[in-house]
Design a protein around this motif. Structure first.
Motif, short mmCIF file in Angstrom:
data_model
loop_
_atom_site.label_atom_id
_atom_site.label_comp_id
_atom_site.label_asym_id
_atom_site.label_seq_id
_atom_site.Cartn_x
_atom_site.Cartn_y
_atom_site.Cartn_z
N GLU A 50 0.80 -1.22 0.00
CA GLU A 50 0.00 0.00 0.00
C GLU A 50 0.84 1.28 0.00
OE1 GLU A 50 0.41 -0.98 4.46
OE2 GLU A 50 0.57 -1.99 2.51
N ILE A 51 2.15 1.15 0.21
CA ILE A 51 3.01 2.33 0.11
C ILE A 51 3.99 2.19 -1.06
CG2 ILE A 51 2.80 3.03 2.53
CD1 ILE A 51 5.52 1.71 3.05
N GLY A 52 3.84 1.13 -1.84
CA GLY A 52 4.68 0.96 -3.02
C GLY A 52 6.07 0.45 -2.77
N TRP A 92 8.43 2.52 7.86
CA TRP A 92 7.54 3.38 8.64
C TRP A 92 7.93 4.85 8.56
CZ3 TRP A 92 3.28 1.08 10.34
CH2 TRP A 92 3.30 -0.30 10.55
N TYR A 93 9.22 5.14 8.30
CA TYR A 93 9.70 6.50 8.48
C TYR A 93 10.39 7.05 7.23
CZ TYR A 93 9.13 4.78 13.23
OH TYR A 93 8.63 4.21 14.37
N SER A 130 7.34 5.54 2.23
CA SER A 130 7.25 5.29 3.67
C SER A 130 5.87 5.71 4.14
CB SER A 130 8.32 6.07 4.45
OG SER A 130 8.03 7.45 4.46
N LEU A 131 5.44 5.15 5.23
CA LEU A 131 4.15 5.52 5.78
C LEU A 131 4.15 7.00 6.18
CD1 LEU A 131 1.35 4.37 6.66
CD2 LEU A 131 2.33 4.21 8.96
N LEU A 188 -0.87 5.26 -0.66
CA LEU A 188 -1.54 4.85 0.58
C LEU A 188 -2.97 5.37 0.64
CD1 LEU A 188 -1.50 3.72 3.51
CD2 LEU A 188 -0.63 5.96 4.22
N ASN A 189 -3.15 6.63 0.35
CA ASN A 189 -4.49 7.20 0.43
C ASN A 189 -5.39 6.74 -0.71
OD1 ASN A 189 -4.64 8.72 2.92
ND2 ASN A 189 -3.02 9.99 2.06
N PHE A 190 -4.80 6.33 -1.82
CA PHE A 190 -5.59 5.72 -2.87
C PHE A 190 -6.13 4.37 -2.41
CE2 PHE A 190 -6.26 3.19 -6.72
CZ PHE A 190 -7.04 4.06 -7.48
N TYR A 191 -5.29 3.58 -1.73
CA TYR A 191 -5.76 2.31 -1.16
C TYR A 191 -6.90 2.56 -0.18
CZ TYR A 191 -2.58 -1.19 -3.07
OH TYR A 191 -1.94 -2.06 -3.91
N ARG A 192 -6.74 3.55 0.66
CA ARG A 192 -7.81 3.87 1.61
C ARG A 192 -9.09 4.26 0.88
NH1 ARG A 192 -3.91 7.25 5.78
NH2 ARG A 192 -3.30 5.47 7.09
N GLU A 193 -8.93 5.04 -0.20
CA GLU A 193 -10.10 5.46 -0.97
C GLU A 193 -10.81 4.28 -1.62
OE1 GLU A 193 -11.21 8.32 -4.81
OE2 GLU A 193 -9.16 8.25 -4.04
N MET A 194 -10.03 3.37 -2.22
CA MET A 194 -10.63 2.21 -2.87
C MET A 194 -11.30 1.28 -1.86
SD MET A 194 -10.27 2.37 -6.20
CE MET A 194 -10.67 4.11 -5.96
N LEU A 195 -10.70 1.13 -0.70
CA LEU A 195 -11.29 0.28 0.33
C LEU A 195 -12.55 0.91 0.91
CD1 LEU A 195 -8.03 -1.01 2.01
CD2 LEU A 195 -9.75 -2.42 0.87
#
Length: 532
Positions: free
Chosen positions: A356-358, A382-383, A415-416, A427-434
């Motif tokens: 989800e972060i590539g 993470w960082y 990174s996250l 990451l936010n695209f994954y959140r949008e699709m979910l």
């Protein structure tokens, strides 16, 4: 160990009385499920020893739920001399680097309190030289474990080989360990497996299952294990009978097969093998191809096989494959296409940690060692700096190749920390699709159908359920594309759910002609509409 053999090896790399008396609700297939597949040694380190662990996963459950995850799948937890834990010294002992049994039970209970599920990866077809069956049985035909593993001689001095006639593997730390094949024909082994799986279903034996797994992933499951003449017809003699007995303990338990032959759709596993789910490998390869014809063929075939409550796990990455990002050279637009297809096509979506972060990586070429797979299993980033609490850099501690695994770079956008507040991030695209999937149940349980269009670069499909219909169009190319999508039906209005193209339905020109959607799609565009 499946491709861990196909890849890693190429590289070389009695029912509880309370449960009997307790009324158990019959199994129902839960449709709203999103699995997060974790290589836990590389996820989050809670105690500063550089190894990801069970408590580290607990600390990150808020993150997973915010992402949209409803279940987790871990690679094996049992004690093993190998970093990936696929060959066991003890199937009931948790690797100390991951924590204790108390840590494990705390994680399971926390997941269940949150309404989340837990799937355990199991591969009981092989054991190492450190397992009791080897230690007590090798060289002693009178051992109580004499028929637990296969031998190539009557004196039991030569344990049988594993896949590709291997006798063992060299670990990433340079240490070689012997491995052998378990005799799945043995009634004692069959009984052992029943009690082993039953233990993980209900560790305290109270028949309630709050502390047990919700299902098992079955690694490298085969009808004829590694084509050994000694182990034919295992679907009927070993696997299906085992599942039937375990379902009597808990009818809700789920069995997920990793088919050994990735080129098949896994139909025989769903029928003769008795599993509930298989992994959609051919669909995963088709998504990676960005080829419309391959996608349509694989999707049509894959979802046609889902009958009688069976399910497909839809994914684009796992711990044995090069990262999806590696194949598209980190192209954010292509990564978003992969995400959309992974999550919207159908089945039960599975996201591999860091996908989800590539995160990127592909198999190394370091000789006969399981270290070759580490780039596909590296530390979750993470960082922004690549440094900080919880970074699980276990593979940089020892071994002749420890300096070669530099898949994480500071300030690279992967990174996250860097993606959390960026509205255009992967990451936010994954959140949008979910979130889109959750808000539209037709994307969870709706039937799949490929929609015909007039452009070889545009893949289009629909999902339908209870009179609801959603159409998805994906431009697989890096250029603008004009397309006319045949949607049929009587709908006259499009409700845009995602995308930038404001399209309308073009009514049928004459009786029998389908309604169409005509539009000009942006490069790598993903468009989603509800039809009314």
């Amino acid at each position: 160990m499946k491709s861990k053999f196909l890849l890693l090896l190429c590289l070389i790399s009695g029912i509880n009385v309370l449960a009997q008396k307790k009324k158990i609700v019959p199994k129902v297939m839960v449709k709203d499920e999103v699995i997060y597949h974790i290589f836990q040694r590389s996820f989050y380190d809670s105690n500063g020893d550089n190894h990801g662990d069970l408590n580290g996963i607990r600390e990150k459950l808020d993150y997973l739920q915010h992402l949209g995850v409803t279940a987790i799948l871990l690679t094996p937890l049992y004690d093993s001399p190998f970093y990936h834990n696929y060959f066991a010294d003890d199937f009931k002992a948790i690797d100390p680097k991951y924590g204790t049994m108390q840590d494990y039970l705390a994680l399971i209970r926390d997941l269940h309190k949150r309404g989340m599920k837990f799937y355990m990866d199991m591969e009981t077809q092989y054991v190492t030289q450190g397992h009791d069956w080897w230690v007590d049985g090798v060289g002693d035909p009178q051992s109580k474990y004499s028929d637990y593993i296969l031998y190539d001689d009557s004196a039991h001095t030569q344990p049988s080989t594993i896949i590709f006639d291997l006798k063992g593997l060299k670990g990433y730390d340079g240490v070689y360990k012997k491995i052998t094949t378990v005799n799945l024909n043995s009634p004692k082994v069959q009984d052992y497996n029943y009690h082993l799986f039953k233990f993980w279903m209900d560790p305290n034996g109270d028949g309630r299952f709050e502390d047990g797994v919700d299902g098992f992933r079955l690694d490298h499951m085969m009808d004829n294990l590694d084509n050994k003449p000694a182990l034919p017809h295992l679907f009927s003699t070993f696997w299906d009978p085992l599942f039937a007995k375990l379902r009597k303990v808990n009818p809700r338990i789920s069995f997920v097969a990793e088919q050994a032959n990735w080129a098949t759709f896994g139909k025989d596993y769903l029928t003769a093998g008795g599993v509930d789910r298989v992994f959609g490998f051919r669909l995963a390869m088709a998504i990676r191809s960005f080829d419309k014809s391959q996608l349509a063929k694989a999707a049509d075939s894959t979802f046609q096989l889902v009958k009688n409550g069976k399910q497909q796990i839809v994914f684009i990455e796992n711990h044995d494959m090069a990262r999806f990002s590696y194949g598209v050279k980190g192209d954010i637009a292509r990564l978003k296409i992969g995400a959309a297809l992974n999550l919207l096509l159908g089945g039960i979506p599975s996201i591999y940690y860091g996908q989800e972060i590539g995160m990127s990586g592909t198999n190394a070429s370091l000789g006969a060692t399981d270290a070759n797979d580490i780039p596909n299993r590296s530390a979750f980033d993470w960082y922004k700096s690549g440094k900080g609490k919880g970074m699980a850099y276990w593979y940089k501690q020892k071994g002749p190749w420890k300096e070669k695994f530099e898949t994480d770079k500071p300030n690279d956008g992967i990174s996250l920390e860097e993606q959390t507040e960026d509205p255009n991030s992967l990451l936010n695209f994954y959140r949008e699709m979910l979130a889109l999937r959750k808000a539209n149940p037709v994307l969870i349980g709706g039937a799949y159908k490929t929609l015909t269009n007039n452009n070889d670069q545009v893949f289009s499909f629909q999902r339908t359920e209870n009179g609801k219909r959603i159409v998805v169009a994906v431009n697989l190319s890096e250029r603008n594309q004009d397309v006319a999508i045949q949607i049929g039906g009587k709908e006259t209005k499009l409700n845009q759910l995602h995308g930038i193209v404001k399209a309308t339905i073009v009514p049928a020109a004459k009786a029998g002609d389908p309604n169409t959607i005509k539009l000009n799609m942006a490069p790598n565009g993903v468009e989603v509409w509800g039809l009314e």
